[in-house]
Design an enzyme around this catalytic site. Structure first.
Site, PDB file in Angstrom:
ATOM      1  N   CYS A  25       0.953  -1.480   0.509  1.00 33.31           N
ATOM      2  CA  CYS A  25      -0.207  -0.002   0.297  1.00 33.31           C
ATOM      3  C   CYS A  25       0.895   1.515   0.035  1.00 33.31           C
ATOM      4  O   CYS A  25       0.639   2.772  -0.298  1.00 33.31           O
ATOM      5  CB  CYS A  25      -0.717  -0.102   1.291  1.00 33.31           C
TER       6      CYS A  25
ATOM      7  N   HIS B 148      -2.786   7.135   4.176  1.00 31.08           N
ATOM      8  CA  HIS B 148      -3.284   5.088   3.208  1.00 31.08           C
ATOM      9  C   HIS B 148      -5.029   5.683   3.398  1.00 31.08           C
ATOM     10  O   HIS B 148      -5.149   5.520   5.034  1.00 31.08           O
ATOM     11  CB  HIS B 148      -2.358   4.236   3.687  1.00 31.08           C
TER      12      HIS B 148
ATOM     13  N   ASN C 217     -10.447  -0.243   0.561  1.00 33.64           N
ATOM     14  CA  ASN C 217      -8.970  -0.134   0.747  1.00 33.64           C
ATOM     15  C   ASN C 217      -7.521  -0.043  -0.897  1.00 33.64           C
ATOM     16  O   ASN C 217      -8.191  -1.600  -0.915  1.00 33.64           O
ATOM     17  CB  ASN C 217      -8.196  -0.844   1.891  1.00 33.64           C
TER      18      ASN C 217
HETATM   19  O1  UT7 Z   1      -3.493  -1.834   3.642  1.00 34.26           O
HETATM   20  C1  UT7 Z   1      -2.525  -2.251   4.871  1.00 34.26           C
HETATM   21  C2  UT7 Z   1      -2.667  -3.036   5.933  1.00 34.26           C
HETATM   22  N1  UT7 Z   1      -4.011  -3.302   6.371  1.00 34.26           N
HETATM   23  C3  UT7 Z   1      -5.312  -3.033   6.777  1.00 34.26           C
HETATM   24  O2  UT7 Z   1      -4.272  -1.585   7.389  1.00 34.26           O
HETATM   25  C4  UT7 Z   1      -5.333  -3.480   8.181  1.00 34.26           C
HETATM   26  C5  UT7 Z   1      -5.650  -3.509   9.235  1.00 34.26           C
HETATM   27  N2  UT7 Z   1      -7.077  -4.239  10.385  1.00 34.26           N
HETATM   28  C6  UT7 Z   1      -7.786  -3.120  10.901  1.00 34.26           C
HETATM   29  O3  UT7 Z   1      -8.527  -2.471   9.954  1.00 34.26           O
HETATM   30  C7  UT7 Z   1      -8.883  -4.247  11.226  1.00 34.26           C
HETATM   31  O4  UT7 Z   1      -8.219  -5.024  12.386  1.00 34.26           O
HETATM   32  C8  UT7 Z   1      -9.995  -4.950  11.006  1.00 34.26           C
HETATM   33  C9  UT7 Z   1     -10.887  -4.157  10.438  1.00 34.26           C
HETATM   34  C10 UT7 Z   1      -9.701  -5.731  10.107  1.00 34.26           C
HETATM   35  C11 UT7 Z   1     -11.166  -5.874  11.808  1.00 34.26           C
HETATM   36  O5  UT7 Z   1     -11.342  -4.951  12.935  1.00 34.26           O
HETATM   37  P1  UT7 Z   1     -10.792  -5.395  14.201  1.00 34.26           P
HETATM   38  O6  UT7 Z   1     -11.849  -4.779  15.187  1.00 34.26           O
HETATM   39  O7  UT7 Z   1      -9.454  -5.343  15.150  1.00 34.26           O
HETATM   40  O8  UT7 Z   1     -12.184  -6.582  14.228  1.00 34.26           O
HETATM   41  P2  UT7 Z   1     -11.376  -8.220  14.762  1.00 34.26           P
HETATM   42  O9  UT7 Z   1     -10.373  -9.015  13.613  1.00 34.26           O
HETATM   43  O10 UT7 Z   1     -10.106  -8.515  15.848  1.00 34.26           O
HETATM   44  O11 UT7 Z   1     -12.325  -9.148  14.369  1.00 34.26           O
HETATM   45  C12 UT7 Z   1     -13.386  -8.946  15.587  1.00 34.26           C
HETATM   46  C13 UT7 Z   1     -14.841  -9.860  15.047  1.00 34.26           C
HETATM   47  C14 UT7 Z   1     -14.005 -11.555  15.018  1.00 34.26           C
HETATM   48  O12 UT7 Z   1     -15.387 -12.346  16.243  1.00 34.26           O
HETATM   49  P3  UT7 Z   1     -15.148 -12.872  17.203  1.00 34.26           P
HETATM   50  O13 UT7 Z   1     -13.743 -13.727  16.946  1.00 34.26           O
HETATM   51  O14 UT7 Z   1     -14.992 -11.362  17.828  1.00 34.26           O
HETATM   52  O15 UT7 Z   1     -16.070 -13.337  17.737  1.00 34.26           O
HETATM   53  C15 UT7 Z   1     -14.186 -11.703  13.450  1.00 34.26           C
HETATM   54  O16 UT7 Z   1     -14.590 -13.179  13.178  1.00 34.26           O
HETATM   55  O17 UT7 Z   1     -15.448  -9.500  13.891  1.00 34.26           O
HETATM   56  C16 UT7 Z   1     -15.642 -10.439  12.836  1.00 34.26           C
HETATM   57  N3  UT7 Z   1     -15.587 -10.992  11.351  1.00 34.26           N
HETATM   58  C17 UT7 Z   1     -16.025 -10.396  11.146  1.00 34.26           C
HETATM   59  N4  UT7 Z   1     -17.841 -10.109  11.690  1.00 34.26           N
HETATM   60  C18 UT7 Z   1     -18.576  -9.300  10.405  1.00 34.26           C
HETATM   61  C19 UT7 Z   1     -13.768 -10.425  11.009  1.00 34.26           C
HETATM   62  N5  UT7 Z   1     -14.972  -9.468   9.519  1.00 34.26           N
HETATM   63  C20 UT7 Z   1     -16.050  -9.380  10.018  1.00 34.26           C
HETATM   64  C21 UT7 Z   1     -16.712  -9.370   8.761  1.00 34.26           C
HETATM   65  N6  UT7 Z   1     -18.405  -9.313   9.196  1.00 34.26           N
HETATM   66  N7  UT7 Z   1     -16.665  -8.817   7.373  1.00 34.26           N
END
Ligand code: UT7
Length: 327
Positions: free
Chosen positions: A113, A254, A284
């Site tokens: 990115c 970004h 993104n």
């Molecule tokens: O481009 C440069 C690199 N990329 C980034 O900068 C991305 C960086 N990371 C992020 O933006 C965030 O970590 C995410 C948006 C990817 C995820 O958000 P989060 O608040 O960190 O969520 P999490 O990964 O801690 O997941 C929370 C919950 C999980 O469920 P449990 O284990 O708490 O029951 C996931 O399974 O949300 C669940 N989950 C979803 N639920 C509904 C993950 N994806 C989804 C989804 N819809 N699409």
């Protein structure tokens, strides 16, 4: 006095739009979850027939037009991408062909990115040699082509598109005050396309194990590093140039996640109303996010002549960087 800077900028995205509601029908997710966790509402997605160079060429043409030069005056085309047209020849060579440019150095590089900011850095270096006058620096990705559309953790995050800038030396250039980039390969495994390279060449095993798709190991860990690294390198450039937070007119981070962008602004003491935000519309787009965001705010007149822009990015590698531009 002539200065190195941006002579023109342009962006382009595929026509097709995929909404959060469309995604609700594809994987176990909701518009509410995607909006709250990322700020994304829609993203543009290429069709099966469209490749990276198809998408970026109109944006590149707009950048050249804004620069007011003949395409033949471009003597280097560099493309930051992790989703090239082919493994080889380079996407830059395909862009060259489609633009009808006869003589130019052409190559791709991978910086995730941070591709657009690496491109500015490389362009500045090429121009400083005296051998290149106008460099077309592109950041463009079609992450949809390497997204596993059955995996909700990743497929809701990404979109397709890119941007291009013509970098050159001219009295009226939008001055590239400085640009600085870094990398940290020790964290490379966290954001990776494991299949298709020399570690795992394409095979039935690669396909059977979905290794051809982008994998994001630990979202929250990447979230943390994105904030830390973008703040660190932004602060370094601001300090180096004696720039106080209130002297920055626009922070252009970004566009991966609205929550990351807000946190970066907060830590840099830049108010939210000075943050360029286009992630709700495009998701993104990897190396494409910064030139798309800049292009949007320029075309509706929000970025004005003389304003100081602080660009910062973070991505696979890990890579991270920042740039200062006087528009
Ligand atoms: O481009 C440069 C690199 N990329 C980034 O900068 C991305 C960086 N990371 C992020 O933006 C965030 O970590 C995410 C948006 C990817 C995820 O958000 P989060 O608040 O960190 O969520 P999490 O990964 O801690 O997941 C929370 C919950 C999980 O469920 P449990 O284990 O708490 O029951 C996931 O399974 O949300 C669940 N989950 C979803 N639920 C509904 C993950 N994806 C989804 C989804 N819809 N699409």
């Amino acid at each position: 006095m002539s200065k190195i800077g941006l002579l023109g900028i342009g962006y382009s995205v595929p026509e097709k739009v995929l909404t959060n509601f469309d995604l609700e029908k594809m994987v176990d997710t909701t518009d509410e979850w995607i909006t709250q966790r990322t700020g994304i509402k829609t993203r543009h997605i290429a069709t099966d027939k469209e490749c990276n160079s198809d998408i970026i060429v109109p944006g590149a043409q707009r950048a050249i037009q804004m620069a007011g030069i003949d395409p033949q005056e471009i003597d280097a085309i560099i493309v930051g991408t992790v989703t090239p047209d082919y493994m080889f020849p380079s996407t830059a060579a395909m862009v060259q062909k489609k633009l009808g440019i006869k003589e130019a150095m052409v190559f791709d590089f991978e910086a995730g990115c941070t591709g657009f900011l690496y491109g500015l850095d490389i362009a500045r270096g090429l121009i400083a040699t005296g051998n290149y006058r106008n460099v077309l620096a592109i950041g463009s990705d079609l992450l949809s082509k390497i997204t596993n559309w059955k995996e909700r953790n990743t497929c809701v995050l990404f979109g397709d598109g890119g941007g291009a800038a013509v970098i050159g030396t001219r009295d009226d250039a939008h001055e590239l005050i400085d640009v600085k980039n870094y990398g940290d390969g020790t964290l490379g495994d966290l954001l990776i396309q494991p299949g298709g390279g020399s570690v795992n060449p394409i095979s039935n095993t690669v396909i059977d194990n979905d290794l051809q798709y982008l994998q994001m190991g630990n979202g929250p860990e990447i979230f943390k590093w994105a904030i830390l690294d973008m703040c660190k390198v932004s602060k370094e450039l601001m300090d180096k140039h004696g720039l106080a937070p209130d002297e920055v007119d626009w922070l252009i981070p970004h566009q991966a996640n609205l929550r990351i962008m807000v946190k970066v602004a907060e830590r840099l003491s830049i108010p939210e109303e000075k943050v360029v935000i286009t992630v709700p519309d495009y998701g993104n787009t990897s190396a494409g996010t910064i030139p798309i965001a800049m292009g949007r705010y320029l075309e509706d007149g929000r970025i004005k002549s003389g304003q100081i822009l602080l660009l910062t990015a973070f991505g696979a590698g890990f890579t991270y960087g920042a740039a200062l531009i006087r528009w």
